[in-house]
Design an enzyme around this catalytic site. Structure first.
Site, PDB file in Angstrom:
ATOM      1  N   ASP A 117       0.862  -1.191   0.008  1.00 53.15           N
ATOM      2  CA  ASP A 117      -0.076   0.002   0.040  1.00 53.15           C
ATOM      3  C   ASP A 117       0.766   1.362  -0.190  1.00 53.15           C
ATOM      4  O   ASP A 117       0.367   2.423   0.276  1.00 53.15           O
ATOM      5  CB  ASP A 117      -0.994  -0.198   1.245  1.00 53.15           C
ATOM      6  CG  ASP A 117      -2.162  -1.082   0.838  1.00 53.15           C
ATOM      7  OD1 ASP A 117      -2.407  -1.317  -0.126  1.00 53.15           O
ATOM      8  OD2 ASP A 117      -2.573  -1.723   1.814  1.00 53.15           O
ATOM      9  N   ASP A 178      -6.317  -5.779  -4.537  1.00 49.97           N
ATOM     10  CA  ASP A 178      -6.178  -4.456  -4.478  1.00 49.97           C
ATOM     11  C   ASP A 178      -4.870  -3.844  -4.899  1.00 49.97           C
ATOM     12  O   ASP A 178      -4.894  -2.703  -4.960  1.00 49.97           O
ATOM     13  CB  ASP A 178      -6.429  -4.153  -2.678  1.00 49.97           C
ATOM     14  CG  ASP A 178      -7.097  -4.917  -2.097  1.00 49.97           C
ATOM     15  OD1 ASP A 178      -7.306  -6.137  -2.295  1.00 49.97           O
ATOM     16  OD2 ASP A 178      -7.326  -4.641  -0.817  1.00 49.97           O
TER      17      ASP A 178
END
Ligand code: GLY
Ligand code: GLY
Length: 400
Positions: A117, A178
């Site tokens: 991330d 993701d």
């Protein structure tokens, strides 16, 4: 790494073709009002979150303040950038600028940086500050983050490990859907430095993700394991979805937007086709008000909705439509679907009904299986709602 190509089924026709043949009956002023409400919430949050960040999910619809330690900090900083663009009010720009040293310190001290991330974190904070304001220090920080993200790339398997230490046996060689959203940082870094290695990793990762995380029927696994020694694909599992075989709503939304965003950098028609297949599967499983349940295996009943998936998918549909030729028979349908999802959020999901909340969108789910942020505001849902409104209201240039 040779692999047997997945046999794709044909893409399902849109079940609501008639509904999506026209936009919702909203005027420019209605969209403006929706944006004004979101901006007023962001403005009111500045004192509490000048030197702190909203937690990923609210508690009773109120975000606690935490340090810059989560994967989600940049959704707040990114919203400040968006609000600054929407209003020209310098308070937003200055608050965002004041947070950038935190992002640098986080890299320098390696605070919770064992994650893919880094893409979300450094794109919406630092790449945005560089693109909007030419902030050279922010550019340097974002390039450092891209370098750190590259350490998570396993050459033999051609994938970027999502979570945790690279030696952790529970996480080694595990990718998650993701990650499509973390690849723009790598593409951007290749453009900035003219060094192709970031782009090569991003292209390889997305090819493998689309091959193995996206199933034959255009639903998706949340996560997939690879053997990092041999590069062999092993198995699909879930973390935040209902079951290993179901389709976690937000994962599907991340992949629609992530594929469409990668097309900005690499004009591979496969990305658009994948975004289209994923989008049809998603749209065909929405309940009447077009806001999905937290897992697409639910299409009616009492399970919680995930409003954040709707705001992410709205951005994805608009991004996909923007790359399709005007002659594409479904281009308008994707735009209309995006507007209808957004209109539903604006009408029935905002905190306008909850003056005590510091969030923007109600009724999101972070992780149902672990009981995290269930039926709460989620900070990325708020961010993508404001990004989607920016896409509708002005010629917004992506930070991605
Ligand atoms: N829940 C953290 C992540 O998905 O990266
Ligand atoms: N990327 C983590 C999540 O969507 O929850």
């Amino acid at each position: 790494m040779a692999a047997v190509p997945v046999e794709r089924k044909t893409i399902e026709p849109l079940a609501r073709a008639e509904l999506f043949s026209s936009p919702p009956g909203l005027e420019a002023g209605d969209w403006r009002k929706a944006m004004d409400f979101a901006v007023s919430r962001i403005h009111a949050n500045i004192p509490a979150f000048r030197n702190a960040y909203p937690a990923p999910a609210s508690v009773d619809d109120v975000y606690p303040a935490i340090a810059n330690t989560e994967w989600t900090s940049s959704f707040w900083t990114g919203m400040l950038h968006l609000a600054g663009e929407a209003t020209g009010d310098r308070a937003f720009r200055e608050t965002a600028a004041g947070q950038l040293p935190d992002y640098r310190a986080r890299l320098d001290t390696r605070t919770a940086t064992d994650t893919h991330d880094l893409g979300f974190l450094y794109t919406l904070s630092c790449v945005a500050a560089w693109k909007l304001h030419g902030d050279g220090a922010a550019r340097a920080t974002a390039l450092k983050a891209a370098d750190l993200l590259m350490f998570r790339y396993f050459e033999k398997a051609g994938i970027i490990q999502a979570w945790g230490d690279l030696g952790d046996p529970a996480q080694r060689g595990r990718i998650i859907i993701d990650c499509a959203m973390n690849l723009p940082l790598l593409h951007w870094a290749s453009e900035e430095t003219r060094n192709p290695h970031y782009r090569e990793a991003a292209v390889s990762h997305l090819a493998r993700a689309n091959e193995f995380l996206v199933r034959e029927d255009w639903s998706s696994f949340h996560t997939y394991y690879f053997d990092t020694g041999t590069g062999q694909p092993l198995r699909g599992t879930t973390a935040q979805g209902y079951s290993n075989d179901s389709c976690w709503a937000r994962g599907q939304a991340w992949a629609i937007l992530g594929n469409a965003l990668s097309y900005r950098y690499v004009r591979d028609p496969e990305y658009l086709e994948t975004a289209r297949g994923l989008a049809h599967y998603f749209l065909n499983r929405l309940p009447g008000d077009l806001v999905p349940y937290w897992d697409l295996c639910f299409t009616s009943g009492d399970e919680e909705r995930d409003s954040s998936s709707a705001s992410i998918a709205a951005c994805g549909l608009l991004e996909l439509a923007s790359w399709l030729p005007v002659s594409d028979p479904l281009r308008r349908s994707y735009e209309n679907a995006a507007l209808r999802l957004l209109a539903s959020l604006a009408a029935s999901y905002t905190t306008a009904s909850r003056p005590d909340s510091n969030g923007i969108l109600l009724h999101a789910v972070y992780g149902k299986p672990m009981g995290d942020g269930v039926d709460e505001c989620n900070i990325w849902g708020d961010y993508f709602y404001v990004e989607a409104l920016s896409r509708v209201l002005f010629a917004w240039r992506p930070y991605w």
